[in-house]
Scaffold this active site. Structure first.
Site, short mmCIF file in Angstrom:
data_model
loop_
_atom_site.label_atom_id
_atom_site.label_comp_id
_atom_site.label_asym_id
_atom_site.label_seq_id
_atom_site.Cartn_x
_atom_site.Cartn_y
_atom_site.Cartn_z
N HIS A 146 0.82 -1.22 0.00
CA HIS A 146 0.00 0.00 0.00
C HIS A 146 0.85 1.27 0.00
CE1 HIS A 146 0.43 -0.20 4.50
NE2 HIS A 146 0.40 1.11 4.37
N ASP A 176 0.02 -7.49 1.40
CA ASP A 176 0.55 -6.14 1.59
C ASP A 176 2.07 -6.12 1.62
OD1 ASP A 176 0.25 -3.40 1.82
OD2 ASP A 176 0.24 -3.42 4.00
N SER A 257 4.71 2.56 7.78
CA SER A 257 4.40 1.38 6.98
C SER A 257 5.63 0.91 6.22
CB SER A 257 3.29 1.69 5.99
OG SER A 257 2.05 1.78 6.63
#
Length: 415
Positions: A146, A176, A257
Site C-alpha cells: 500500500h 501487503d 508502513s
C-alpha cells in the site's frame, strides 16, 4: 478505526444488516455482482485493467556476479538503553524512506487545466522500508504494497539523506508486501531476518521508521510483543483477506508502513503495516511476521507476483442478499445460514469448466465450511495447490450437490 500506518483505510469484515432488495435477478446481478471478487490472483476485473505498478527507474548494467551480502552481525542483547542504541546504530543504514511518485497535470495560476498542460511527478505518499539483501549489482528492499501501490516511479531515501531511484521487483496486495531494487553501490548494511515463530508475548521489540515523512526519519520506538498469531481482516485492492500479524504496543505512526519490527538480537521479525486508530484506543499496532512474509518475498523476486490457485468466480456475501430472496427466488433451504453466492463465472475458468453457475451457493471446500469470501479465499490459497482437484459443496435451486474443480493459476487460463 483500523488503518494502515499511512492512513489508507482498511476495514474489519462485519455481518451487514440484510437490506431490502427487489426480488428479481437483475437487481441482484446489477446491484451486487458489480462488487464481486474473482477468486484468483486478481479481482473481478479483467487482468489488463489492473494498475501496472512498474516504476520508472534508472538501472545499472547487470553483470554476472556471485551473490554477496554484508549482514549485520547479531548477538543476544539485554533490553537496556545502551543495547537499543547499539541495535539502532548497526541497523539504521539498512532502513530507508520510500516515496510514491505519481503524475499530476500542472495548470495555470488559477489551476485551470487544458490539453497542453504539462504533467509533473509529485509525491503521492511516503513510507518506510528495510534493505534485506545484496546480490551482484543490486540491493533489495522490503516495504508494504500500500506504500507503493499506483506509483509511476519510486524514490528511496538512504540513511545519508541521498535520494535514489528504485525499481519495483514485485508486489502482492493481499499480503501487503512489495519488493524494490536499488543499485548495490547504495547498500552498506543488510538487515538480517529473524524467526518470528520463536517470539513470545512480552518480549521487547523496537520499531524504526519515518513517521509523518522524512522530517522525522528513522524515529525509534520501543515496546513489547503484545500478542502473536493475531488475525486481522483487511480489505485490499485484490479483495478481502485475513492477515496473520504480530501485535505490538511500540508507538508507530503514519509513514511507518514498511519499516521493520526488530527483536533484541537486532533481527527483523516483522514489517509494520497496520494499526487501530480510534478514540480511547492506544498501543494497537500490527506487523507482518517475518516467517509469513519471506516466502512471499521469494515468490516476488522469482516471478514478480505470487502464483496462487485460481477458480474464476465472482462472490457475493449472503449478508448482502435479503433472506426472502434467498428462500423464495434461490430456493435456499431455511437451515442454510452460511455460505457465499456465485455472482459471476469467468469464461474459460476452472469454475466454468466444472459447470458452476450464477446463484450457486458454495457452503464448503474440501469439507471446510466457507462462511465468507475471505474464508473461501483463505482455504483456497493456504490449503490447496495449483493442479489440485478440490471438492465444492453447493446449493443450486435448493438442491445440494458436489462439484469437483481442477485448480489452475490465472496465467494458464483466458479468464
Amino acid at each position: 478505526m483500523m488503518g494502515y500506518y499511512d492512513e489508507t483505510e482498511i476495514t474489519r469484515e462485519k455481518s451487514k444488516p440484510r437490506r431490502s432488495f427487489k426480488p428479481i435477478l437483475s437487481s441482484l446481478v446489477s446491484g451486487v455482482v458489480g462488487g464481486a471478487l474473482v477468486l484468483g490472483v486478481t479481482t473481478f476485473l479483467e487482468q489488463g485493467s489492473q494498475t501496472e505498478n512498474k516504476a520508472l527507474v534508472e538501472t545499472s548494467t547487470q553483470n554476472e556476479a556471485k551473490e554477496t551480502a554484508s549482514t549485520v552481525s547479531t548477538k543476544e542483547l539485554s533490553a537496556d538503553s545502551n543495547s537499543i542504541a547499539d541495535i539502532v546504530e548497526q541497523l539504521s543504514p539498512a532502513i530507508v524512506g520510500i516515496t510514491n511518485m505519481q503524475s499530476q497535470n500542472s495548470g495555470d495560476m488559477f489551476r485551470n487545466f487544458s490539453e497542453n498542460s504539462e504533467s509533473e511527478s509529485v509525491e503521492s505518499g511516503t513510507g518506510s522500508g528495510v534493505i534485506f539483501k545484496k546480490a551482484g549489482d543490486a540491493g533489495y528492499v522490503i516495504t508494504n504494497n500500500h506504500v507503493i501501490e499506483g506509483a509511476e516511479s519510486i524514490e528511496v531515501t538512504l540513511f545519508n539523506g541521498e535520494k535514489v531511484p528504485a525499481e519495483l521487483v514485485g508486489t502482492d496486495a493481499l499480503t501487503d508486501i512489495a519488493v524494490l531494487k536499488i543499485a548495490a553501490e547504495h547498500v552498506t548494511v543488510v538487515a538480517e531476518m529473524g524467526d518470528s515463530a520463536s517470539l513470545r508475548t512480552g518480549e521487547n521489540v523496537i520499531a524504526i521508521g519515518n513517521p509523518l515523512g522524512e522530517e522525522f526519519s528513522r524515529t525509534v520506538t520501543q515496546g513489547i510483543v503484545s500478542g502473536v498469531d493475531r488475525t486481522i481482516d483487511v480489505t485490499t485492492s485484490e479483495g478481502n483477506w485475513a492477515l496473520n500479524v504480530i501485535q505490538t504496543d511500540a508507538a508507530i505512526n503514519p509513514g511507518n508502513s514498511g519499516g521493520p519490527l526488530i527483536n533484541m538480537s537486532g533481527e527483523v521479525i516483522g514489517i509494520n503495516s497496520l494499526k487501530i486508530s480510534q478514540n480511547g484506543v492506544e498501543g494497537l499496532g500490527f506487523a507482518i511476521p517475518s516467517n509469513e512474509l519471506m516466502p512471499i518475498v521469494e515468490d516476488l523476486m522469482k516471478n514478480g507476483k505470487v502464483q496462487r490457485p485460481f477458480i474464476g468466480v465472482g462472490l457475493i456475501e449472503m449478508s448482502q442478499v435479503p433472506e426472502y430472496y434467498l428462500q423464495e427466488n434461490m430456493k435456499l433451504p431455511e437451515d442454510v445460514k452460511e455460505g457465499v453466492i456465485v455472482g459471476n463465472v469467468s469464461e474459460g475458468s476452472p469454475a466454468a469448466v466444472a459447470g458452476l453457475q450464477q446463484q450457486d451457493v458454495i457452503v464448503s471446500m474440501n469439507g471446510t465450511a466457507t462462511t465468507s469470501a475471505s474464508e473461501l479465499r483463505k482455504i483456497l490459497y493456504t490449503e490447496t495447490e495449483i493442479g489440485e482437484e478440490v471438492d465444492i459443496t453447493l446449493y443450486r435451486s435448493g438442491k445440494k450437490m458436489n462439484v469437483q474443480i481442477k485448480l489452475t493459476n490465472r496465467d494458464a487460463t483466458n479468464a
